[in-house]
Every structure is written in C-alpha cells, then in structure tokens.
Scaffold this active site. Structure first.
Site, PDB file in Angstrom:
ATOM      1  N   HIS A   1      26.831 -11.170   5.562  1.00  0.00           N
ATOM      2  CA  HIS A   1      25.611 -11.086   4.078  1.00  0.00           C
ATOM      3  C   HIS A   1      26.897 -11.793   3.350  1.00  0.00           C
ATOM      4  CE1 HIS A   1      23.617  -9.143   0.841  1.00  0.00           C
ATOM      5  NE2 HIS A   1      22.329  -9.954   1.403  1.00  0.00           N
TER       6      HIS A   1
ATOM      7  N   HIS B   1      26.470 -16.195   1.712  1.00  0.00           N
ATOM      8  CA  HIS B   1      26.108 -16.212  -0.295  1.00  0.00           C
ATOM      9  C   HIS B   1      27.877 -16.902  -0.923  1.00  0.00           C
ATOM     10  CE1 HIS B   1      22.876 -14.196  -1.065  1.00  0.00           C
ATOM     11  NE2 HIS B   1      22.999 -12.753  -0.329  1.00  0.00           N
TER      12      HIS B   1
ATOM     13  N   HIS C   1      17.087 -13.361   5.016  1.00  0.00           N
ATOM     14  CA  HIS C   1      16.435 -12.120   4.403  1.00  0.00           C
ATOM     15  C   HIS C   1      15.490 -11.607   5.361  1.00  0.00           C
ATOM     16  CE1 HIS C   1      19.114 -12.765   1.412  1.00  0.00           C
ATOM     17  NE2 HIS C   1      19.596 -11.548   1.809  1.00  0.00           N
TER      18      HIS C   1
ATOM     19  N   GLU D   1      15.326 -15.466  -5.596  1.00  0.00           N
ATOM     20  CA  GLU D   1      16.845 -14.395  -6.223  1.00  0.00           C
ATOM     21  C   GLU D   1      17.694 -13.760  -7.406  1.00  0.00           C
ATOM     22  OE1 GLU D   1      21.172 -15.953  -4.268  1.00  0.00           O
ATOM     23  OE2 GLU D   1      19.386 -17.402  -4.198  1.00  0.00           O
TER      24      GLU D   1
ATOM     25  N   HIS E   1      14.656  -9.979  -7.493  1.00  0.00           N
ATOM     26  CA  HIS E   1      15.267  -9.506  -6.940  1.00  0.00           C
ATOM     27  C   HIS E   1      17.144  -9.132  -7.073  1.00  0.00           C
ATOM     28  CE1 HIS E   1      19.128 -10.422  -3.987  1.00  0.00           C
ATOM     29  NE2 HIS E   1      18.440  -9.910  -2.924  1.00  0.00           N
TER      30      HIS E   1
ATOM     31  N   HIS F   1      18.527  -4.962  -7.230  1.00  0.00           N
ATOM     32  CA  HIS F   1      20.112  -4.515  -6.517  1.00  0.00           C
ATOM     33  C   HIS F   1      20.419  -3.557  -8.031  1.00  0.00           C
ATOM     34  CE1 HIS F   1      21.731  -6.547  -3.125  1.00  0.00           C
ATOM     35  NE2 HIS F   1      19.785  -7.291  -3.094  1.00  0.00           N
TER      36      HIS F   1
ATOM     37  N   HIS G   1      14.677  -5.350   0.253  1.00  0.00           N
ATOM     38  CA  HIS G   1      14.014  -6.704   0.641  1.00  0.00           C
ATOM     39  C   HIS G   1      12.827  -6.560   1.311  1.00  0.00           C
ATOM     40  CE1 HIS G   1      17.197  -9.088  -0.237  1.00  0.00           C
ATOM     41  NE2 HIS G   1      18.564  -8.852  -0.760  1.00  0.00           N
TER      42      HIS G   1
END
Length: 686
Positions: A208, A212, A237, A349, A364, A368, A404
């Site tokens: 992960h 990124h 994802h 995103e 998104h 988080h 997600h």
C-alpha cells in the site's frame, strides 16, 4: 563512490545524522561544514575523523548553495507526517519538485544531504524516494522498503529491546533471530482478529505504501499525471477489497459492511500497539462503538464536518447518475465508458488531477481523516492520528476496509451505468479453450487442489534501528503462504492462421461464509485477478503452461523484503533495475481456504490481442514489468486497452445467472472447480 548509487546512503537509518556511518560502518558521507545542523556545526572538524576508521567508502558532498527549505520546515521534524492531510501533501509535492528539479545526481546528493537532517524523516524519505523513482538519472536505483526505514510501523514494539540487545557489541557472530509474534493486537474473543494475518501482514502494508510512492497525488505533473492513474486507484483498491472479502469467507465472516452512515457508531475497535520511535508516541487506539465527529484540528489544517463528507459523496453520486462531472465554470466533463472511471478515480482520491476539487472536495482522503482523528477531533488532548492516517499502517485497521468498501460502491455505481459487454466485446472467433486447471509443482499432485499454510520468514531490520547496533539484526515473522503451482490450458486455434491473445485468469468464491451459493452479480465483484499475459497461438491445439510465480499481479518475496546497501557495488545494474517494489505480495496471491477445502471457480479467458493492445511491446521479465496489473509500466502506457477488471467490471445481462451462463456462448472462456486447503502448520522459509 560514483554515480547515483551514493544516494542510497541518504535512505538508511532515517533519524541518525547524515554523517553517521552507513552500511554497517562501511560507508561515510563527508558533509561540507555549513551543511551540518546547528547542533553539530561546533564540532564539525572532529566529525570528519571520528567515524572514518572502518569506512571502506567515502562519499564527498559538493558544497552547493543550500536549498530554501522554509516551506518544508513548517512541518515539525519530530512530528507526524500524513499524505491524507492536505497541508502535508502540498509540502510533499513541493519537496518532490525541488528534488526533481536538481540538474544532476551530484546536485541532488547535495540538496538531499542538506535537507535530510532538517526535515521530518518520513517526509524526506517519501519525497526523495518519489524523486529517485521518477528521475531519468536515478530511476534504476532499488530504493529501500519502508520496513527497512521505519520497522516500528509494522512490528510489535516489545520486539525492539530484544533486537537492540541482540545487535549490541556483546555478540558479534551467531546472533539469534528475534521472533515477532502474530496476532498481538487482540485476543480470539475479537472475531475481526481472524483476519489479522491479512490486515497486519507486513507485505500487504508495504504494498500500500509503495503503490502510493509510484502514484503520488501531488507533485510535478510528470510525476502525478500517469496513464490511467485514476482508474488504477479504483482497480487496485477494488481488488484489495475483493481479496479481503474472500478471505473473510474463508474465516466464516461476512463481507465487510460499507461505511454508508457516518453517524452510526463504529462497532469495530482497534488497538494498534505501535510506537513511532522518532516521536516516542504510540498510535492512538479506538474503542468499540466509537462515534465519528466533526474535526476542528486547526493546527493540522484538518477542519471538516460529517456534513461535508455527506455533501461531497452526494455530489459524486449525482454526477455518476447524471453521466457527467462538473468542471470549473460549470462545464460538463462526460463520464463516458472509456475515460469516465479515470476521471472519477482522480476526483474520489483526490489527486492533483481532480477536475474540480473545490466542488467535489476530498472524499476518500477525509474519510481516512475523520476516522483517524475520531479519538481527539479538536486536538484537545494533543493526540495524533490513528493508524488509518498513514498509508503504511492504514490497512491494519478493520475500518480501512469499511471505508474502501464505501468508496468501491461509488465506483460500482458508475460501472452499473454502463451497458453489459456484448458478444463482439467478449468473444474471439476461432479460439477455443478446451480445458483449464491448476496443479501443485510436485510429483503426483492431484489436479485443481491448492494448498496454503503458515511460513516463518526472516528479515534484517538493522537498517531501521537508528542509534543502534551495526551489522545484521534478524527478526522472524509468520505469514500465510501457498505451495507453488502451475496453470495449464489447452487452447485450440481453428482459424487456420497464427493468432495472438491475452490470457486472463481469475479465481472467485462459489459460496459465502454461510455456505450459501453466490449470485452471479455477487460473484463477479469478488473475482480476484491471478494473472494476465500474452499468448501466441499456432493453428491447432496449444498447450499453455504458466507458473504461479510469474503472476502479473505480484512481486516475489525478495522484492518485498530485500535489503538495500549503498556499498554493495557487485550487483549488476540490470538486477538493481528489476528490483522495484510495487506489487501485491506473492505469498497472498491466493485466498487462505479452509482445512476441509473451500471450493472456488477458476476462470480463464483469451481475448483478442488486437482489441487489447496499446501498440507497445514490453518484456514482463525485466524492468519491474512483472506486476503490471496493479502497478502499470514505468514511463509507458498501461499495457491493456481493456477496462481494468474486464470482463467482470460490468454488470451481466439479465439472462446470465451463473458463471456457467456467462461463458457458455464464448468458446474463448473456460472454468474449473478448484479447492483451496489450508493446513495450520508453520514451515520455515529456506
């Protein structure tokens, strides 16, 4: 040391001063005196000789005018750094640009040496790693994994005193390996702990983080604006959630529930038990049935309400239903079947490529944040974010998958607006798959039976033990593994001429956690991609053999966990170039299965290469191309013109009620029933 490999000296022991010896004392970076921080400048003269005794290699750093780092020094050196915080993400983008704009490797080494001891260590390592991977003169370097740099993001902190003791000067040879316990974050009374082997797997969390790194959300356009970046955010994802749900079935747990209502309590608690060494602060815990609240963390520049998230989500949903998104000035950008998913991914995103971040917000990213800060929403207790607030730790928390799953449902909402694939889009005239199956790579192994078990693996953590021992310090951890296997297909080409195709292989569960047969619509969203590769088909029957370790989705153990050393000059450049780290960990290629054997459908399809090709050739065996399904190709187009997830990314015609119904009209498809058996035994890696 010459050429770009000297940069690796900056990517070790991230909180030790740059002038400290690297590579177990073998490499020394000689800094200009004005590059030293205020703390060490008064003793600069003695530093040149104090550490030089055992060094085999010295790296002189050119005394260029230091870069202006005021923008990055706004982030505390001993504080947190999160790419979900807009202010942090902007700083990271500017620092990446600073490193990218250095005219040559020497200048980059100088700028990096000056910045390293003045900036937040995770910010520096992230920005330098992104720059190295994207510069023409450095992209062949094998950067270290996050595990090497910051092992405290992955490992029970009770392990570290043992590692430091074992790595001390008391025992120079025959050092013992320190065991890292599995499942240390909760007891069996917590049912979510059945998936701890997946959520807390070191390789999964490294994947992960590294994905990124390859696909940063901020920075120069040449770094961010990659081919089909938004679609790849969706697909990586989506596959992650599919894999997680399938493993939940294997452990008699229901599919993860999407986070549809942010005003309900979160039944899932999580106590991470991780301590960040450079802040000496633990990641906060979240008790069960915790309520999400509006965030007013002015110091972190994270101020938002639950209503903001609901409004952004509603705007995205309305745009999906309307078939277009709203750009600046009100212009309409259509969500067509070719580019719509890419546009949507960049909005969701979001990345710097979002067509209208003012209108659609940060859906998104702030999902988080609202979870990560839920324990201290107004910074009253000066607590940092929870594990969901960082890429390399987020997947440990059960709520990551609920978050997600909600994002995934938004993408599926868009996919349901598209028409099912028609016969021309699915078929390949003259190509017939006569049989497909798998077999373990051992004598007399039964067909279509796969095996999983626990494996104990060693990793050297010395590189991340700042101000600690030199030399190797080994720890062992236990993870899921599968026995190697081979795909075998018999394909009849009746066209009378040589043909070319793309072989696509998926595996999907037949039943859920209650042993209830899945509908076709349920199963298609749980189909897990195992491999995708090009095949050349001669007239007549072609026997295709493909080993599991050749998967286009995964990277092998050596690339997930291999250590990097600046002083190791014996590794050929071609080998270094191959060792990039983006890809799903191979040890989790297939689901866990069950002791009695869980039944799956293995699906294979050969599509027409003429409809797949983007008119570029590549060798999947070189240049990190082997994990292209999740990571694309460096500096090239995504090597498949079809939508990612094809042929299961769209809804099925009403008449298709099962996987058998789907493939019956298409001779270029086939399926087999496969059993995955799990053995609860631990085997040491050889």
């Amino acid at each position: 040391m010459s050429d770009n490999k000297k940069l690796l000296a900056l990517l070790q022991r991230p909180t030790e001063p740059t002038f400290f010896p690297k590579d177990g004392g073998k490499t020394l970076v000689d800094l200009p005196e004005n590059y030293l921080t205020d703390r060490y400048r008064p003793i600069g003269g003695s530093l040149q000789t104090r550490f030089s005794g055992e060094a085999d290699t010295r790296i002189p750093v050119r005394a260029l005018p230091p870069p202006d780092l005021a923008f990055a020094e706004a982030l505390p050196r001993r504080g947190n750094f999160s790419l979900f915080i807009p202010k942090h993400r902007q700083i990271a983008g500017e620092l990446i640009a600073l490193f990218m704009n250095q005219p040559n490797v020497d200048a980059l080494m100088s700028a990096g040496s000056y910045a390293r001891d003045r900036l937040n260590p995770i910010l520096f390592q992230y920005a330098m790693s992104v720059a190295i991977q994207h510069r023409e003169d450095t992209k062949n370097l094998n950067i270290p994994t996050f595990l090497e740099l910051f092992p405290d993001s992955f490992i029970d902190p009770s392990t570290f005193p043992k590692l430091r003791e074992e790595g001390s000067a008391v025992v120079q040879k025959d050092r013992i390996t320190v065991d890292i316990e599995m499942n240390y974050t909760a007891s069996d009374r917590e049912e979510e702990q059945r998936l701890a082997y997946f959520r807390e797997d070191i390789g999964v969390n490294l994947h992960h983080w590294h994905w990124h790194l390859v696909y940063p959300g901020e920075g120069p356009d040449r770094v961010v604006n990659k081919d089909r970046r938004g679609e790849l955010f969706y697909y990586m994802h989506q596959q992650l959630i599919a894999r997680y749900n399938v493993d939940r079935f294997c452990n008699r747990l229901a599919r993860v529930r999407p986070l549809t209502n942010l005003r309900e309590p979160l039944p899932e608690g999580y106590f991470p038990k991780l301590i960040r060494s450079f802040t000496n602060r633990a990641f906060p815990a979240r008790p069960q049935n915790h309520m999400l609240r509006d965030l007013n963390r002015i110091e972190d520049d994270v101020v938002l309400s639950i209503s903001d998230l609901e409004r952004w989500g509603s705007r995205i949903a309305e745009s999906i239903d309307g078939g277009y998104v709203v750009g600046p000035g009100g212009n309409r950008v259509p969500l067509d079947e070719r580019t719509g998913i890419d546009v949507l991914g960049n909005i969701m995103e979001p990345s710097a490529l979002s067509v209208n971040s003012t209108f659609y917000g940060n859906y998104h990213g702030n999902l988080h944040n609202i979870i990560a800060y839920s324990h201290d929403p107004d910074n009253r207790f000066l607590e940092g974010y929870g594990v969901v607030g960082e890429f390399q730790t987020a997947m440990r928390d059960p709520t990551f998958y609920r978050l997600h799953a909600q994002v995934d449902n938004m993408f599926h909402r868009y996919k349901r607006t598209l028409q099912p694939y028609n016969a021309n889009q699915l078929g390949y005239n003259g190509i017939q798959i006569q049989s497909v199956g798998v077999q373990l790579n051992r004598a007399n192994a039964p067909a279509n039976v796969l095996l999983t078990y626990w494996q104990r693996t060693q990793v050297d953590l010395a590189t991340g033990l700042d101000f600690g021992p030199q030399g190797n310090v080994f720890a062992s951890f236990t993870h899921l593994q599968h026995a190697p296997f081979t795909f075998r297909l018999a394909v009849n080409n009746t066209s009378g001429a040589a043909r070319r195709g793309t072989c696509r292989i998926f595996i999907g569960p037949k039943v859920d956690e209650r042993n209830t047969t899945l509908t076709m619509e349920e199963q298609r969203l749980l189909m897990v991609e195992l491999d995708k590769f090009t095949v050349n088909l001669n007239p007549g029957v072609n026997n295709i053999v493909r080993r599991s370790e050749q998967s286009s989705v995964t990277i092998p153990y050596e690339r997930t966990f291999r250590n990097v050393s600046a002083s190791n000059n014996n590794v050929p450049e071609t080998e270094m170039f191959r060792f990039c780290n983006c890809g799903w960990p191979h040890h989790l290629l297939i689901p866990k299965g069950t002791p009695e054997g869980m039944q799956f459908d293995l699906f294979a399809m050969i599509s027409n290469y003429a409809d797949d090709t983007v008119n570029q050739e590549f060798d999947e065996n070189v240049n990190c191309n082997d994990s292209h399904s999740f990571c694309g190709l460096r500096d090239q187009l995504y090597p498949d013109r079809r939508p990612m997830g094809y042929p299961f990314d769209r809804r099925m015609p009403t008449a298709v009620r099962s996987l058998g119904d789907f493939l019956r009209p298409n001779s270029n498809m086939a399926m087999a029933q496969v059993q995955v058996r799990f053995t609860n035994t631990v085997i040491a890696r050889t």
